[in-house]
Design an enzyme around this catalytic site. Structure first.
Site, PDB file in Angstrom:
ATOM      1  N   GLN A 288       0.838  -1.208   0.000  1.00 58.04           N
ATOM      2  CA  GLN A 288       0.000   0.000   0.000  1.00 58.04           C
ATOM      3  C   GLN A 288       0.868   1.250   0.000  1.00 58.04           C
ATOM      4  OE1 GLN A 288      -3.819  -0.350   2.629  1.00 58.04           O
ATOM      5  NE2 GLN A 288      -2.216  -1.427   3.665  1.00 58.04           N
ATOM      6  N   ASP A 291       6.197   4.800  -1.223  1.00 54.19           N
ATOM      7  CA  ASP A 291       7.582   5.269  -1.084  1.00 54.19           C
ATOM      8  C   ASP A 291       8.562   4.546  -2.000  1.00 54.19           C
ATOM      9  OD1 ASP A 291       7.907   2.760   0.218  1.00 54.19           O
ATOM     10  OD2 ASP A 291       7.460   3.672   2.157  1.00 54.19           O
ATOM     11  N   HIS A 308      -1.284   1.488  -4.568  1.00 56.06           N
ATOM     12  CA  HIS A 308      -1.636   2.906  -4.688  1.00 56.06           C
ATOM     13  C   HIS A 308      -0.623   3.648  -5.554  1.00 56.06           C
ATOM     14  CE1 HIS A 308      -3.728   2.173  -0.611  1.00 56.06           C
ATOM     15  NE2 HIS A 308      -4.561   1.987  -1.595  1.00 56.06           N
ATOM     16  N   CYS A 316       3.005  13.736 -16.732  1.00 60.15           N
ATOM     17  CA  CYS A 316       2.390  15.044 -16.961  1.00 60.15           C
ATOM     18  C   CYS A 316       0.873  14.896 -16.890  1.00 60.15           C
ATOM     19  CB  CYS A 316       2.791  15.553 -18.340  1.00 60.15           C
ATOM     20  SG  CYS A 316       1.890  17.034 -18.850  1.00 60.15           S
ATOM     21  N   CYS A 343       5.857  19.260 -22.693  1.00 60.02           N
ATOM     22  CA  CYS A 343       4.982  20.429 -22.873  1.00 60.02           C
ATOM     23  C   CYS A 343       5.816  21.685 -23.135  1.00 60.02           C
ATOM     24  CB  CYS A 343       4.112  20.656 -21.644  1.00 60.02           C
ATOM     25  SG  CYS A 343       2.689  19.554 -21.519  1.00 60.02           S
ATOM     26  N   SER A 428      -3.429  -2.161   8.953  1.00 63.31           N
ATOM     27  CA  SER A 428      -4.617  -2.596   9.681  1.00 63.31           C
ATOM     28  C   SER A 428      -5.637  -3.227   8.738  1.00 63.31           C
ATOM     29  CB  SER A 428      -5.248  -1.424  10.428  1.00 63.31           C
ATOM     30  OG  SER A 428      -5.587  -0.416   9.500  1.00 63.31           O
ATOM     31  N   CYS A 468       7.505  -4.404  13.562  1.00 64.58           N
ATOM     32  CA  CYS A 468       7.647  -5.448  12.541  1.00 64.58           C
ATOM     33  C   CYS A 468       9.111  -5.771  12.233  1.00 64.58           C
ATOM     34  CB  CYS A 468       6.838  -5.132  11.284  1.00 64.58           C
ATOM     35  SG  CYS A 468       7.124  -3.535  10.548  1.00 64.58           S
TER      36      CYS A 468
HETATM   37 ZN   LIG Z   1       3.098  17.443 -20.766  1.00 65.07          ZN
END
Ligand SMILES: [Zn+2]
Length: 512
Positions: A288, A291, A308, A316, A343, A428, A468
């Site tokens: 989850q 990092d 995630h 971009c 861009c 959890s 842990c």
């Molecule tokens: Zn861009």
């Protein structure tokens, strides 16, 4: 059976959503269970008191559960799920099993609770209710506690039948839980399982990175959110809200530096997962965390699902141009908003050909139109602005963005039939999608839990409580494996105590 009990029987028949349940379902299982949706074809479950004539005294908030999670329309699925969890926790105060044991008046003892849970499994909800509530051998109020639910204070002065609907919920919830396997209880059982297993799923959460000072990023009240007070947000989650980001990326970039590590460091727990991989035992690490420390620890990309997303790459928000995450680290560290190089390049090219190009409105509305498609927008309030390049955003999943497809693909098509052990570490298990993994896997697969505190909404076979990093060091020690990591002190001595009243719950502490 009177009308109330029939209602109870009827709703307690609404049971298990086990394997056929979509793992994308946003609703946490606890909320979903116990509500008979068959009489109501709408996709919103109504937990309002009115839907439960059995007990009009109960004031339960209405919870709308959207079942379109995983759709690509940018619905706020994570936001819904967050709300559901907190509503659930406010409305149905749970008792951890250790409160059962301490002899609080009018609560079942741990042994009684285990007997009631077993009996419910053995005879089914209807007979169970006949033998208990109908036969008046126990009150509904007390029976609630056998299923880990604390009788709410607002029902304190009510008759016992005021507790029926909550009991119905508790029973349904209990039936949907995986049954603990009786064969595995001790730490040595856990060690043996790890040694003999060859396809281990490791589920990890924020708890495995906190020893590096990385804040726990979704827990309200603690961790990162407490650092956001000065930002004047309505809700700290707005930092990770995609529409807010489009409106004002500064909010995110004022805190993002806390989410990345300054140097490539890992924890002993990451090293433990890497060791499992090295020994050919790691099936998949579902993390989850955003990092990306798993990568630093050497977990192979094909064995890693960052549920995630992560800082490993950045894209971009306008043209989707993707770069390695470290490319934008200097901007993150300087608390500056990184801009898209492609861009910028296109802008420079177009500037020479169209010197006065209109800027697209950037008012945060959803507009799929490409910014640089050569068509000038007519909705930008008539002002001519200097065109701006798109903002780069780390590929972490914001609220309002779909979850990575790889999660469900890997779980359903690859892991489900191979897995032989599940180890949950430092989470959890209350946030989807990781919370959906455990109920989705075959229930006969052993599951163990490593975290500071136990959870009561999942029955693990062995609970190993403590830091842990300490728990994994002890497991490796007992397995005869060398876990090399600079954060493990030489001659570290760890004491393991079995929690009183629990055969399978053990607390690990460093004594030296
Ligand atoms: Zn861009």
């Amino acid at each position: 059976m009177d009308a109330n009990m029939r209602a109870l029987g009827a709703s307690s028949k609404l049971v298990l959503k086990g394997e056929h349940q979509s793992i994308h379902q946003t609703a946490s299982n606890v909320v979903e269970m116990g509500f008979d949706s068959s009489s109501d074809n709408s996709d919103a479950f109504n937990l309002n008191a009115a839907a439960h004539p059995i007990n009009s005294a109960v004031e339960i908030p209405t919870i709308h559960v959207s079942d379109d999670a995983g759709s690509q329309d940018g619905s706020d699925e994570d936001g819904d799920e967050w709300a559901i969890e907190s509503i659930f926790e406010d409305s149905f105060p749970e008792m951890e099993d250790n409160h059962l044991y301490d002899g609080t008046p009018n609560t079942c003892t741990y042994e009684e609770a285990m007997q009631y849970r077993q009996e419910l499994r053995d005879v089914g909800p209807e007979v169970f209710i006949q033998r208990t509530i109908d036969a008046k051998t126990i009150t509904a109020k007390k029976l609630l506690t056998a299923f880990g639910m604390k009788p709410p204070e607002y029902l304190e002065m009510c008759d016992d039948d005021a507790y029926y609907s909550l009991l119905s919920l508790a029973i349904s919830r209990e039936l949907s839980k995986r049954v603990k396997l009786p064969a595995y209880n001790s730490v040595d059982d856990a060690v043996e399982l790890i040694k003999k297993s060859s396809n281990i799923i490791v589920l990890t959460g924020a708890g495995i990175s906190t020893s590096l000072g990385i804040p726990d990023f979704r827990s309200a009240g603690t961790g990162l959110y407490s650092k956001l007070a000065h930002l004047d947000l309505n809700d700290p989650q707005e930092v990770f809200d995609i529409s807010k980001f489009r409106e004002n990326p500064k909010i995110f970039y004022s805190v993002a530096r806390d989410l990345i590590t300054d140097e490539p460091r890992t924890t002993p727990t990451h090293a433990f997962i890497a060791l499992l991989q090295q020994k050919g035992k790691l099936l998949t690490n579902y993390s989850q965390n955003i990092d990306n420390i798993e990568a630093t620890a050497g977990i192979l990309p094909e064995k890693l699902v960052q549920c995630h997303g992560s800082f490993a790459t950045a894209s971009c928000i306008e043209c989707r141009y993707q770069v390695p995450g470290t490319t934008i680290y200097p901007s993150i560290r300087a608390e500056k908003i990184p801009q898209c190089p492609r861009c910028i390049e296109r802008l420079q090219t177009s500037k020479t050909s169209h010197p006065m190009k209109r800027k697209r409105s950037s008012n945060g509305q959803k507009k799929k139109k490409k910014r640089f498609d050569g068509v000038s927008d007519s909705d930008s309030e008539g002002t001519y602005d200097i065109p701006e390049p798109g903002v780069m955003k780390p590929d972490i999943t914001f609220f309002g963005e779909p979850l990575p497809d790889r999660f469900s693909d890997r779980l359903t098509n690859h892991d489900k039939d191979k897995v032989d052990l599940v180890i949950v570490i430092g989470t959890s298990l209350k946030v989807a999608p990781v919370s959906e993994v455990v109920p989705f896997l075959p229930p006969h697969i052993p599951q163990m839990y490593i975290s500071r505190e136990p959870v009561s909404h999942v029955n693990f076979d062995v609970d190993m409580l403590g830091d842990c990093d300490v728990v994994v060091a002890e497991l490796c020690e007992r397995a005869g494996w060398e876990l090399k990591h600079e954060m493990i002190p030489k001659d570290q001595k760890i004491e393991v105590e079995t929690v009183e009243g629990f055969r399978s719950r053990h607390r690990f502490t460093v004594v030296k």
